[in-house]
Design a protein around this motif. Structure first.
Motif, PDB file in Angstrom:
ATOM      1  N   THR A  95     -23.240  15.563  -2.217  1.00 31.20           N
ATOM      2  CA  THR A  95     -22.951  14.151  -2.446  1.00 31.20           C
ATOM      3  C   THR A  95     -22.851  13.426  -1.110  1.00 31.20           C
ATOM      4  O   THR A  95     -22.656  14.037  -0.062  1.00 31.20           O
ATOM      5  N   ASP A  97     -20.676  11.704   0.311  1.00 39.78           N
ATOM      6  CA  ASP A  97     -19.409  11.744   1.050  1.00 39.78           C
ATOM      7  C   ASP A  97     -19.164  13.081   1.730  1.00 39.78           C
ATOM      8  O   ASP A  97     -18.076  13.323   2.250  1.00 39.78           O
ATOM      9  N   LYS A 118     -16.287  17.562  -9.484  1.00 38.75           N
ATOM     10  CA  LYS A 118     -16.630  16.879  -8.237  1.00 38.75           C
ATOM     11  C   LYS A 118     -15.640  17.315  -7.157  1.00 38.75           C
ATOM     12  O   LYS A 118     -14.432  17.265  -7.344  1.00 38.75           O
ATOM     13  N   GLN A 145     -26.960  12.899  -7.588  1.00 38.26           N
ATOM     14  CA  GLN A 145     -26.384  11.607  -7.241  1.00 38.26           C
ATOM     15  C   GLN A 145     -27.480  10.569  -7.063  1.00 38.26           C
ATOM     16  O   GLN A 145     -28.556  10.857  -6.532  1.00 38.26           O
ATOM     17  N   GLY A 149     -24.207   5.686  -5.887  1.00 36.76           N
ATOM     18  CA  GLY A 149     -23.063   6.585  -5.820  1.00 36.76           C
ATOM     19  C   GLY A 149     -22.728   7.259  -7.126  1.00 36.76           C
ATOM     20  O   GLY A 149     -21.923   8.196  -7.157  1.00 36.76           O
ATOM     21  N   GLY A 150     -23.321   6.792  -8.234  1.00 37.72           N
ATOM     22  CA  GLY A 150     -23.111   7.424  -9.524  1.00 37.72           C
ATOM     23  C   GLY A 150     -23.996   8.644  -9.692  1.00 37.72           C
ATOM     24  O   GLY A 150     -24.670   9.100  -8.751  1.00 37.72           O
ATOM     25  N   TYR A 151     -24.037   9.171 -10.902  1.00 36.45           N
ATOM     26  CA  TYR A 151     -24.713  10.444 -11.144  1.00 36.45           C
ATOM     27  C   TYR A 151     -25.549  10.378 -12.417  1.00 36.45           C
ATOM     28  O   TYR A 151     -25.238   9.632 -13.350  1.00 36.45           O
ATOM     29  N   ASP A 173     -20.538   6.934 -13.452  1.00 39.62           N
ATOM     30  CA  ASP A 173     -20.297   6.212 -12.212  1.00 39.62           C
ATOM     31  C   ASP A 173     -19.737   7.171 -11.169  1.00 39.62           C
ATOM     32  O   ASP A 173     -19.612   8.386 -11.412  1.00 39.62           O
ATOM     33  N   GLU A 174     -19.389   6.658  -9.976  1.00 35.30           N
ATOM     34  CA  GLU A 174     -18.984   7.529  -8.880  1.00 35.30           C
ATOM     35  C   GLU A 174     -17.670   8.255  -9.157  1.00 35.30           C
ATOM     36  O   GLU A 174     -17.367   9.272  -8.521  1.00 35.30           O
ATOM     37  N   ASN A 175     -16.887   7.769 -10.136  1.00 37.98           N
ATOM     38  CA  ASN A 175     -15.620   8.403 -10.494  1.00 37.98           C
ATOM     39  C   ASN A 175     -15.738   9.295 -11.718  1.00 37.98           C
ATOM     40  O   ASN A 175     -14.727   9.790 -12.225  1.00 37.98           O
TER      41      ASN A 175
END
Length: 537
Positions: A95, A97, A118, A145, A149-151, A173-175
């Protein structure tokens, strides 16, 4: 910390394979299985596997340096032994980050459920999702990804009624919040398709989604064909565009009653064409078959590469992870077999040209399936497989140059895991606190989701207002060139404010306005996206 297993891993690594770019990871009398490979942001590698394979399975992540030496390992799963606590990941992806994300199978209840974990740049768990379906075995096949930033996740078996839909894309989404779930290649839309199954997901540069897999194509429509309706195993490919709309479903030799095949893994060439590794199943020999589709879903080339024998061994089966290097050469992993060992066979790595012509091969004397390959950032081929058998099976990692010789060792010093403030040690991560999603009726389909975000709802507050008014906006992150415009009851424009994408609030001083009723309209470009009335006192 798990110091003893790590020490045993290092001992096996140094003792057995000190001469070649070849490393084995495992513990004596423990059964390890290999699942997936990825390259980390720091030039090291992430190896995904599992151990105690079956039933008390635990996910296993190994981080190595650029030369394949282990830095640490992470076990993931739920505490306690037994079938109900297994964790069997299938895919690992880096990812942006510096962390990574996994998808696969969690089995906390009775049958497999889709699981996602994650992890941050230190390997620690950030969030975990389990999609519980009591009566259906299902799992995550691959997750990747996207630019926002989402998946996007490809799944097998989710929420099907009989034979399909078994192929779904999950957009998160990213969260990890689910934005939409969409089925593909359904019998409702393709009445000659019965059972179907996905193998691979390719995300294009335009964020279109190419899925390769298999289906059973029937002589008559599934709903009307009756008990004598014969269905045959066929290679299938799907393209969903960036709006998640199913563009096409292509079935290889759909109406040829003598043709049987199934597709595995795929890649996209710089020409835009998709290269699919398939298996011809018209005979028991199961030769490998290279299929090429253009961007419109037409099969424009097929070939059966002619591989030379290696002694009494021949090449057959899936063309795993076909991958292009920078100079346009095609590499793939296909097993060797002989009359005593059809599967798991022996690991084979092969170089082909873009038409499927054979150029070179490597066979390992003891490694075998499951196996995968990737092309690394330095344009080499990294391969993972397993060695051993029964309850003493280990994971093997190999790296080759494009001549299919073992790669050379990098000697320059290198810093690893520099995005983590503390040194990373081997650890076990408990997944018992994962969020379990059991009621999915409120998760929209792609069309429902896109309809919901296509507008920009606007709410004046307070309403009535006197000195100032705030305008609360939704969905601005999905739109550009946003303007909020206020009008009086005669349609005269009184104010205009620009709003940046992703900003959900703006305000306006109205202390000098006359009391009365007003209209606020929000635009994206020249298109009206929402409106509301408010009162000035």
């Amino acid at each position: 910390m798990r110091k003893l297993p790590l020490l045993l891993l290092v001992i096996i690594n140094q003792f057995c394979f000190s001469q070649n770019w070849e490393h084995t990871f495992g513990i004596t009398n423990r059964n390890e299985v290999f699942r997936s490979l990825s390259e980390a942001y720091d030039g090291g590698f992430l190896v995904l596997g599992a151990y105690h394979f079956f039933p008390d399975t635990r996910g296993w992540i190994i981080k190595t340096d650029i030369n394949g030496h282990i830095l640490y390992d992470i076990t993931i799963g739920m505490p306690g032994p037994g079938l109900g606590n297994l964790n069997y990941p299938s895919y690992i992806s880096p990812t942006s980050d510096g962390g990574f994300i996994l998808c696969g199978s969690h089995d906390r209840w009775t049958v497999n459920d889709i699981g996602i974990t994650k992890h941050n740049a230190c390997g620690d768990l950030e969030w975990c999702k389990v999609f519980r379906t009591d009566d259906d075995p299902d799992w995550g096949v691959e997750i990747k990804q996207l630019e926002d930033g989402g998946y996007i996740m490809l799944t097998m078996g989710y929420n099907y009624t009989f034979n399909n839909p078994r192929i779904h894309l999950f957009r998160l989404d990213e969260n990890g919040e689910v934005l939409w779930i969409e089925p593909y290649a359904t019998t409702a839309n393709h009445p000659y398709i019965s059972y179907n199954e996905p193998y691979d997901l390719v995300v294009t540069s335009d964020e279109d989604f190419f899925i390769s897999g298999l289906c059973y194509w029937c002589d008559d429509s599934v709903g009307t064909g009756g008990v004598n309706n014969r269905c045959r195993l066929k290679t299938m490919a799907i393209l969903a565009d960036s709006s998640r709309q199913e563009e096409w479903v292509s079935v290889y030799k759909a109406n040829d009653t003598l043709a049987y095949s199934l597709a595995g893994w795929a890649t996209q060439h710089e020409s835009g064409n998709f290269y699919v590794g398939a298996v011809d199943r018209a005979t028991e020999a199961a030769p490998s078959n290279l299929l090429v589709l253009d961007i419109l879903g037409n099969f424009v080339h097929d070939s059966m590469p002619q591989f030379p024998m290696a002694g009494n061994k021949w090449v057959e089966g899936f063309m795993v992870n076909p991958s292009f290097t920078a100079d346009g050469r095609l590499f793939t992993n296909i097993l060797y077999a002989d009359s005593t060992n059809y599967f798991p066979g022996w690991f084979g790595l092969h170089e082909l040209d873009s038409l499927g012509g054979w150029h070179n091969s490597f066979m390992h004397p003891s490694a075998h399936a499951e196996s995968r390959i990737i092309v690394t950032d330095d344009d080499k081929i990294l391969a993972g497989a397993v060695v051993g058998s029964g309850f003493d099976q280990d994971i093997i990692l190999m790296k080759f140059n494009t001549s299919l010789e073992y790669d050379s060792i990098y000697t320059a010093p290198r810093e690893y895991d520099y995005l983590c403030p503390e040194p990373i040690v081997s650890k076990t991560i408990d997944l018992s606190s994962c969020e379990v999603i059991v009621d999915v009726k409120d998760i929209p389909t792609r069309k429902e989701y896109e309809a919901r975000i296509s507008l920009i709802p606007i709410t004046p507050a307070p309403n009535p207002a006197s000195d100032y008014v705030r305008f609360l906006l939704e969905n601005t992150e999905y739109h550009k060139n946003i303007r909020v415009v206020c009008y009086d009851i005669y349609g005269r424009q009184l104010a205009e404010m620009k709003v940046n994408s992703g900003v959900n609030e703006t305000w306006l001083s109205i202390s000098h306005w006359r009391p009365g009723l007003y209209m606020v309209v929000v635009f994206a470009g020249n298109k009206q996206m929402g409106k509301a009335r408010f009162v000035v006192e």
